[in-house]
Design a protein around this motif. Structure first.
Motif, PDB file in Angstrom:
ATOM      1  N   THR A  21     -14.767  -0.048   1.832  1.00 11.97           N
ATOM      2  CA  THR A  21     -15.136  -1.262   1.100  1.00 11.97           C
ATOM      3  C   THR A  21     -13.939  -2.108   0.692  1.00 11.97           C
ATOM      4  N   ILE A  22     -14.239  -3.388   0.465  1.00 11.90           N
ATOM      5  CA  ILE A  22     -13.269  -4.329  -0.077  1.00 11.90           C
ATOM      6  C   ILE A  22     -13.925  -4.956  -1.301  1.00 11.90           C
ATOM      7  N   VAL A  34      -5.884  -5.734   5.334  1.00 13.16           N
ATOM      8  CA  VAL A  34      -6.812  -6.839   5.078  1.00 13.16           C
ATOM      9  C   VAL A  34      -6.046  -8.054   4.586  1.00 13.16           C
ATOM     10  N   LEU A  42      -8.748  -2.900  -1.341  1.00 18.92           N
ATOM     11  CA  LEU A  42      -9.262  -2.170  -0.196  1.00 18.92           C
ATOM     12  C   LEU A  42      -9.349  -0.689  -0.502  1.00 18.92           C
ATOM     13  N   CYS A  63       0.822  -1.210   0.000  1.00 14.40           N
ATOM     14  CA  CYS A  63       0.000   0.000   0.000  1.00 14.40           C
ATOM     15  C   CYS A  63       0.855   1.258   0.000  1.00 14.40           C
ATOM     16  N   VAL A  81      -9.415  -8.405   9.077  1.00 12.24           N
ATOM     17  CA  VAL A  81      -9.142  -6.979   8.984  1.00 12.24           C
ATOM     18  C   VAL A  81      -8.421  -6.546  10.253  1.00 12.24           C
TER      19      VAL A  81
END
Length: 186
Positions: free
Chosen positions: A122-123, A164, A117, A73, A177
Protein backbone atom coordinates in the motif's frame (compact mmCIF):
# COMPACT_ATOMS: atom_id res chain seq x y z
CA UNK A 1 18.90 24.99 -6.40
CA UNK A 2 16.41 27.50 -5.04
CA UNK A 3 15.33 31.12 -5.52
CA UNK A 4 16.50 33.48 -2.77
CA UNK A 5 13.51 35.83 -2.66
CA UNK A 6 15.10 38.87 -0.93
CA UNK A 7 17.89 39.19 -3.53
CA UNK A 8 16.25 37.67 -6.62
CA UNK A 9 19.25 35.35 -6.98
CA UNK A 10 19.26 31.64 -7.56
CA UNK A 11 21.38 29.72 -5.10
CA UNK A 12 22.71 26.22 -4.70
CA UNK A 13 22.76 24.37 -1.40
CA UNK A 14 25.83 22.17 -1.50
CA UNK A 15 26.86 19.31 0.74
CA UNK A 16 30.56 18.65 1.19
CA UNK A 17 32.58 16.04 2.99
CA UNK A 18 36.23 16.80 3.64
CA UNK A 19 37.54 13.45 4.88
CA UNK A 20 38.51 12.97 8.46
CA UNK A 21 39.51 16.04 10.43
CA UNK A 22 40.99 14.59 13.61
CA UNK A 23 38.51 12.11 15.06
CA UNK A 24 35.43 13.56 13.36
CA UNK A 25 34.55 13.63 9.65
CA UNK A 26 34.14 17.17 8.37
CA UNK A 27 30.66 17.56 6.92
CA UNK A 28 29.45 20.96 5.83
CA UNK A 29 26.70 22.67 3.91
CA UNK A 30 27.52 25.62 1.74
CA UNK A 31 25.48 28.11 -0.27
CA UNK A 32 26.64 29.31 -3.68
CA UNK A 33 25.00 32.36 -5.31
CA UNK A 34 24.83 31.60 -9.03
CA UNK A 35 26.61 34.09 -11.24
CA UNK A 36 28.11 36.05 -8.35
CA UNK A 37 31.69 34.91 -8.83
CA UNK A 38 31.96 34.52 -5.07
CA UNK A 39 33.07 31.27 -3.45
CA UNK A 40 30.46 29.21 -1.58
CA UNK A 41 29.59 30.35 1.96
CA UNK A 42 29.55 27.82 4.77
CA UNK A 43 26.13 27.65 6.45
CA UNK A 44 27.23 25.00 8.92
CA UNK A 45 26.10 21.53 9.66
CA UNK A 46 22.90 21.04 11.64
CA UNK A 47 23.62 19.19 14.91
CA UNK A 48 20.32 17.33 14.84
CA UNK A 49 21.06 15.75 11.47
CA UNK A 50 23.17 12.62 11.22
CA UNK A 51 26.21 12.81 9.01
CA UNK A 52 25.00 10.21 6.54
CA UNK A 53 21.61 11.71 5.68
CA UNK A 54 22.70 14.33 3.14
CA UNK A 55 24.21 11.64 0.94
CA UNK A 56 20.95 9.65 1.02
CA UNK A 57 18.31 12.30 0.36
CA UNK A 58 15.99 12.47 -2.61
CA UNK A 59 15.72 15.85 -4.36
CA UNK A 60 14.04 18.42 -2.11
CA UNK A 61 10.55 19.84 -2.42
CA UNK A 62 10.42 23.66 -2.42
CA UNK A 63 7.40 24.65 -0.35
CA UNK A 64 6.70 27.99 1.38
CA UNK A 65 10.21 29.20 0.64
CA UNK A 66 11.79 26.18 2.33
CA UNK A 67 13.47 23.09 0.95
CA UNK A 68 12.08 19.87 2.46
CA UNK A 69 13.65 16.40 2.44
CA UNK A 70 12.84 13.06 3.98
CA UNK A 71 15.61 10.49 4.59
CA UNK A 72 15.82 7.76 1.99
CA UNK A 73 14.39 4.30 2.51
CA UNK A 74 17.87 2.99 3.36
CA UNK A 75 18.58 5.45 6.18
CA UNK A 76 17.95 3.91 9.58
CA UNK A 77 18.67 6.91 11.79
CA UNK A 78 16.51 10.05 11.51
CA UNK A 79 12.88 9.82 10.53
CA UNK A 80 12.24 13.55 10.64
CA UNK A 81 11.71 15.84 7.67
CA UNK A 82 14.72 18.09 7.19
CA UNK A 83 13.86 21.72 6.33
CA UNK A 84 16.20 24.39 4.99
CA UNK A 85 14.85 27.95 5.21
CA UNK A 86 16.04 29.60 1.99
CA UNK A 87 15.78 33.13 3.40
CA UNK A 88 17.54 32.71 6.77
CA UNK A 89 19.65 29.83 5.36
CA UNK A 90 19.15 27.81 8.54
CA UNK A 91 18.18 24.17 9.06
CA UNK A 92 15.44 22.77 11.25
CA UNK A 93 13.46 19.57 11.52
CA UNK A 94 9.77 18.88 11.05
CA UNK A 95 7.65 15.95 12.22
CA UNK A 96 6.31 13.59 9.55
CA UNK A 97 2.72 12.32 9.82
CA UNK A 98 3.87 8.89 11.06
CA UNK A 99 7.25 7.30 11.65
CA UNK A 100 8.08 5.36 8.52
CA UNK A 101 10.90 3.78 6.61
CA UNK A 102 10.10 4.88 3.09
CA UNK A 103 8.28 8.03 1.97
CA UNK A 104 8.21 10.65 -0.76
CA UNK A 105 7.37 14.34 -0.28
CA UNK A 106 5.45 16.30 -2.91
CA UNK A 107 3.54 19.57 -3.32
CA UNK A 108 0.06 19.81 -4.79
CA UNK A 109 -2.44 22.68 -4.81
CA UNK A 110 -0.43 24.72 -2.29
CA UNK A 111 -0.09 21.87 0.21
CA UNK A 112 2.80 19.66 1.23
CA UNK A 113 2.05 15.97 0.94
CA UNK A 114 3.77 12.72 1.83
CA UNK A 115 3.32 9.34 0.18
CA UNK A 116 4.26 6.56 2.59
CA UNK A 117 5.05 3.23 1.02
CA UNK A 118 4.42 0.00 2.87
CA UNK A 119 7.11 -2.07 1.17
CA UNK A 120 4.62 -4.76 0.27
CA UNK A 121 1.19 -3.54 -0.75
CA UNK A 122 0.00 0.00 0.00
CA UNK A 123 0.76 3.68 -0.41
CA UNK A 124 -0.75 6.05 2.16
CA UNK A 125 -1.15 9.70 1.13
CA UNK A 126 -0.97 12.32 3.91
CA UNK A 127 -1.46 16.08 3.51
CA UNK A 128 -0.05 18.79 5.79
CA UNK A 129 -3.12 20.59 7.13
CA UNK A 130 -1.35 23.18 9.33
CA UNK A 131 2.26 24.02 8.43
CA UNK A 132 3.03 25.98 11.62
CA UNK A 133 1.67 23.32 13.99
CA UNK A 134 2.84 20.42 11.78
CA UNK A 135 -0.61 18.82 11.68
CA UNK A 136 -1.00 16.10 9.03
CA UNK A 137 -4.26 14.52 7.87
CA UNK A 138 -4.71 11.16 6.17
CA UNK A 139 -5.94 11.63 2.60
CA UNK A 140 -6.20 8.20 0.99
CA UNK A 141 -4.73 4.73 0.64
CA UNK A 142 -3.74 3.16 -2.67
CA UNK A 143 -3.68 -0.64 -2.72
CA UNK A 144 -1.07 -1.84 -5.17
CA UNK A 145 -2.19 -4.73 -7.41
CA UNK A 146 0.70 -6.93 -6.28
CA UNK A 147 -0.42 -10.14 -8.00
CA UNK A 148 -0.91 -8.37 -11.33
CA UNK A 149 2.42 -6.57 -11.01
CA UNK A 150 4.22 -9.87 -10.34
CA UNK A 151 2.64 -11.46 -13.44
CA UNK A 152 3.29 -8.49 -15.71
CA UNK A 153 6.91 -8.14 -14.56
CA UNK A 154 7.66 -11.89 -14.49
CA UNK A 155 8.58 -11.71 -10.80
CA UNK A 156 7.03 -14.59 -8.93
CA UNK A 157 9.56 -15.02 -6.14
CA UNK A 158 11.04 -12.76 -3.51
CA UNK A 159 9.97 -9.52 -1.98
CA UNK A 160 8.66 -6.68 -4.10
CA UNK A 161 10.94 -3.66 -3.93
CA UNK A 162 9.20 -0.54 -5.22
CA UNK A 163 10.27 3.06 -5.58
CA UNK A 164 7.33 5.46 -5.72
CA UNK A 165 7.26 8.98 -7.13
CA UNK A 166 4.17 11.15 -6.66
CA UNK A 167 3.55 13.58 -9.49
CA UNK A 168 0.82 16.20 -9.01
CA UNK A 169 -1.20 17.34 -11.98
CA UNK A 170 -4.52 19.13 -12.48
CA UNK A 171 -5.59 18.60 -8.87
CA UNK A 172 -4.94 14.87 -9.04
CA UNK A 173 -2.06 12.68 -8.01
CA UNK A 174 -0.28 10.38 -10.40
CA UNK A 175 1.78 7.64 -8.76
CA UNK A 176 4.72 6.33 -10.73
CA UNK A 177 5.92 3.03 -9.30
CA UNK A 178 9.32 1.73 -10.36
CA UNK A 179 9.71 -2.01 -9.94
CA UNK A 180 12.83 -3.71 -11.35
CA UNK A 181 12.97 -2.54 -14.97
CA UNK A 182 9.32 -1.50 -15.09
CA UNK A 183 7.63 1.88 -14.58
CA UNK A 184 3.98 1.52 -13.63
CA UNK A 185 1.37 4.30 -13.55
CA UNK A 186 -1.26 4.21 -10.80
Amino acid sequence: MYPHTPTGEYRLLLYSYDGNQGNEPAHACQVLSLGSGQPPRNVGWPDAISTGIMMELDPPVLFRGNLHWFPSCDDSESKMIMVFDTISELFRQMSPPVVTDCADLFEIDGKLGMAILDLETTIDIWMLQDYQKEVWIFNCRVELPVAEIRVQCNNYDGRLNFHVLVVPGDGELLLLVKFTDWLLQV
